[in-house]
Scaffold this motif. Sequence first.
Motif, PDB file in Angstrom:
ATOM      1  N   SER A  47       0.834  -1.209   0.000  1.00 41.13           N
ATOM      2  CA  SER A  47       0.000   0.000   0.000  1.00 41.13           C
ATOM      3  C   SER A  47       0.867   1.256   0.000  1.00 41.13           C
ATOM      4  O   SER A  47       0.562   2.241  -0.695  1.00 41.13           O
ATOM      5  CB  SER A  47      -0.926   0.007   1.215  1.00 41.13           C
ATOM      6  OG  SER A  47      -0.169  -0.090   2.421  1.00 41.13           O
TER       7      SER A  47
ATOM      8  N   GLU B   7       1.022   4.197  -2.943  1.00 37.47           N
ATOM      9  CA  GLU B   7       0.826   5.615  -2.649  1.00 37.47           C
ATOM     10  C   GLU B   7       2.016   6.445  -3.114  1.00 37.47           C
ATOM     11  O   GLU B   7       1.871   7.558  -3.630  1.00 37.47           O
ATOM     12  CB  GLU B   7       0.624   5.806  -1.144  1.00 37.47           C
ATOM     13  CG  GLU B   7      -0.669   5.213  -0.609  1.00 37.47           C
ATOM     14  CD  GLU B   7      -0.713   5.239   0.910  1.00 37.47           C
ATOM     15  OE1 GLU B   7       0.200   5.843   1.509  1.00 37.47           O
ATOM     16  OE2 GLU B   7      -1.648   4.644   1.482  1.00 37.47           O
TER      17      GLU B   7
ATOM     18  N   ASN C 120       2.216  -2.255   9.155  1.00 43.25           N
ATOM     19  CA  ASN C 120       2.074  -1.857   7.761  1.00 43.25           C
ATOM     20  C   ASN C 120       2.543  -0.435   7.488  1.00 43.25           C
ATOM     21  O   ASN C 120       2.581  -0.009   6.339  1.00 43.25           O
ATOM     22  CB  ASN C 120       0.620  -2.001   7.308  1.00 43.25           C
ATOM     23  CG  ASN C 120       0.260  -3.462   7.112  1.00 43.25           C
ATOM     24  OD1 ASN C 120       1.124  -4.275   6.826  1.00 43.25           O
ATOM     25  ND2 ASN C 120      -1.010  -3.788   7.283  1.00 43.25           N
TER      26      ASN C 120
END
Length: 427
Positions: free
Chosen positions: A65, A69, A98
């Motif tokens: 993720s 981004e 994360n």
Amino acid sequence: MNTMHPIGFDDACALVARSLCAPLGKEHVFLHDAHNRVLAEDIFATESMPNEPRAMMDGYLLPASLVAESRASADSVLSFALAPAPLRAAQTQIPLENAQAHKIFTGAPIPAGDFVMLLLEDCEEREGMLRVPRAVLCAAKKGQYVREKGENYNEGDKLLARGITLGAAEIGLLASLNHVFVPVFVQPKVAILCGGDELVDLGEAPKGAHYVRSINNHFLAMLVREAGGIPLLFPLLRDKQESVMAAFFAALQSADMILFSGGMSVGDFDFVPHVLTQESDSLLFYGVRVKPGKPAAVAFKNGVPLCGLGGFPNSSFIGFHFFARPLLASLCGARFSPLQLRATLTEELHKNESRTEWRSCALWAEGERLYVGLGNRGKIHSAAINHLCGHSGFVRIDEQTTILHKDSSVTALIPTFSKIGRQANEC
């Protein structure tokens, strides 16, 4: 009585191939002692390799993720918080946060989750942060630099097959599978009976000016050892029938195979023919249309292979390589086929006799091609054991062929002890 009725060379090889022996049994030996032994059972993987996804290189794990981004950022270099504790090979999988980058070393398990791995050299650590060029992030793909579970092999896969000879790599694989003891076939004991009143053995002083230093008993012992057998070197036989017969029956009591060298012809003092023709249970052949090695024979007594070989080293080698070694390999639980390759002949070769000939030659490689020629050999003679040394092999000249032309493609026998040279002047 002339007992020699030579058959064709290829016919003799075919008879041997149809008469191979059963292995002698199996035993378990310590891993290191299994080197150069023949494997007696198939070996299967007890777990997958790797047993879970693992890092192929040193690097960093970034949550997928964060990578996604960051690709939208206009910055050329992006920074991420770096977890203080790196992941090592000895760790089990642990949950990761994360929001952080995690340093990981080669072989460490990849934790559960959605991560992308980057190489250590593509990134920079500075004051607890990981700095990564945006171009590296844009090129990163999930699964890169990761060895997936079972990528090498899976649980239950057959890794080693019964009948192979175990080399260093196979020993390493068995170590990885925790095989402390390895099932191997029992090594055959091979009696070596060489004779002749003219022979003087190693370390002995000759009693007169006319003698021959014994070679074949020691030469054959090493060939047997190279082939996986245990040589039993008997004292040199004298040219007396009772001496030959006593040694033969003693060898039958202690050996799984018997090699005779010398005394194979039809002279008044050659007594091996009597053993092979009169004392054996079956005789495959006696005499082969081959040079060197014409006085070769194979017989059996009580299931024990008896191989008669010529008295000169080159003759013994050809007979051993094509007739004795396949039988010895079968006793070891293996199969043996002489290594024969195509090579370019660098000079013209002639022969006058109508039998298959294996001409001693030099072997060398230039680029991707194999070449053969006489090299530094003088007159070809079956007694010249120096012709077998170094970068040596044999060129086949078929029975009805009288000439092999320069630059032609020929069959070259590559002995197991041969080292192929890099240029002709090495040979």
